[in-house]
Design an enzyme around this catalytic site. Sequence first.
Site, PDB file in Angstrom:
ATOM      1  N   CYS A  74       0.829  -1.204   0.000  1.00  0.00           N
ATOM      2  CA  CYS A  74       0.000   0.000   0.000  1.00  0.00           C
ATOM      3  C   CYS A  74       0.865   1.256   0.000  1.00  0.00           C
ATOM      4  CB  CYS A  74      -0.930  -0.009   1.205  1.00  0.00           C
ATOM      5  SG  CYS A  74      -1.974   1.470   1.343  1.00  0.00           S
ATOM      6  N   CYS A  98      -6.635  -3.167   7.032  1.00  0.00           N
ATOM      7  CA  CYS A  98      -7.740  -2.227   6.837  1.00  0.00           C
ATOM      8  C   CYS A  98      -8.874  -2.791   5.995  1.00  0.00           C
ATOM      9  CB  CYS A  98      -7.230  -0.919   6.241  1.00  0.00           C
ATOM     10  SG  CYS A  98      -6.647  -1.039   4.526  1.00  0.00           S
TER      11      CYS A  98
END
Length: 349
Positions: free
Chosen positions: A99, A194
């Site tokens: 990410c 997440c």
Amino acid sequence: MRVLVALSGGVDSSTAAALLVAEGHDVIGVSMRVADYSDARRGRSCCAPDDLEDARAAARRLDIPFYVANVEARFRERVIEPFVRDYVEGRTPNPCVACNSDVKFDWLLARARALGAKLATGHYARVERRGGRFALCRAGDPAKDQTYFLYGLGQEALRDVLFPVGDLAKRDVRAVAAQAGLPNAEKAESQEICFVTQGDAGDFVALRAPGSVRAGEIVSTAGEVLGRHDGVHRFTVGQRRGLGLAGPAPRYVVRLEPGTARVVVGSAGEASRDRFAVTEVRWIAGAPPPRPVAARVKVRHRHEGEEGTVTPDGGGGQVRLARPVRGVAPGQAAVFYDGDEVLGGGRIV
């Protein structure tokens, strides 16, 4: 100076924005929408629906513009799909590394530059100028250091990146947030992946790739069948807990064999390695060093690191440690340090 601040909804990024506002900078807040959370529960993750609202509230308190960037397609391609594929193929991925390298400090940084701005985040890390180059350095608070996840940043990125809380301890961050009146000053830290909003990583993989998940045997290194499991995606090399095996001595996952759907277990020594290869290596300085380098090598985020030698080999490298380390898991990141400076890192093979 104009600064685009990546707001996750947590106290760290919000405090980073508050510090920049206090310094008089032209601050713009942005949050990333990385997945469809229409059925998600509230959890201790980042980038979930409630986190977007927390980020919006922080921006409102600081009186700065706030935008939500929909990066679902990019995040799915660069983070979620490789995450699922790695687990199915017996590796242990690190989605935060992907990410940071391929979304936050790639996509967002490009948007910041288009605005003539720097990019700031709430990461606990520091950037210093050393000998005409930019160095990525450990945070002032060693317990909160996040440089392990940032080894993919090169010179061009570090030139335009700010880490406003990099020198602060967590308690000081909360104090600054409280003083600024931020509504998330006491918000709990994110602990989860997440995009895994229900169940655990294994449940997520099984849901996304049901046809690739196979039950199989748990066997000893000698080939003795000790038990069964419902998929190699639920295990990682070095794992001890959750094996469901009785016996006088502890057993650890030594390796995963997705082709035969076997989980091989053994002693702590059998689950340890002092030599391994890395691929997709990124060096902060840009080019790999011309010769082997001594470094302290971390094979997971909470690992204190072990002294060793890294020998560059094309786009990869060979790592030799001074002592064997348990749980050197294929797919995880191995990150190389020289004192407080990150030299680079790569994926463990």
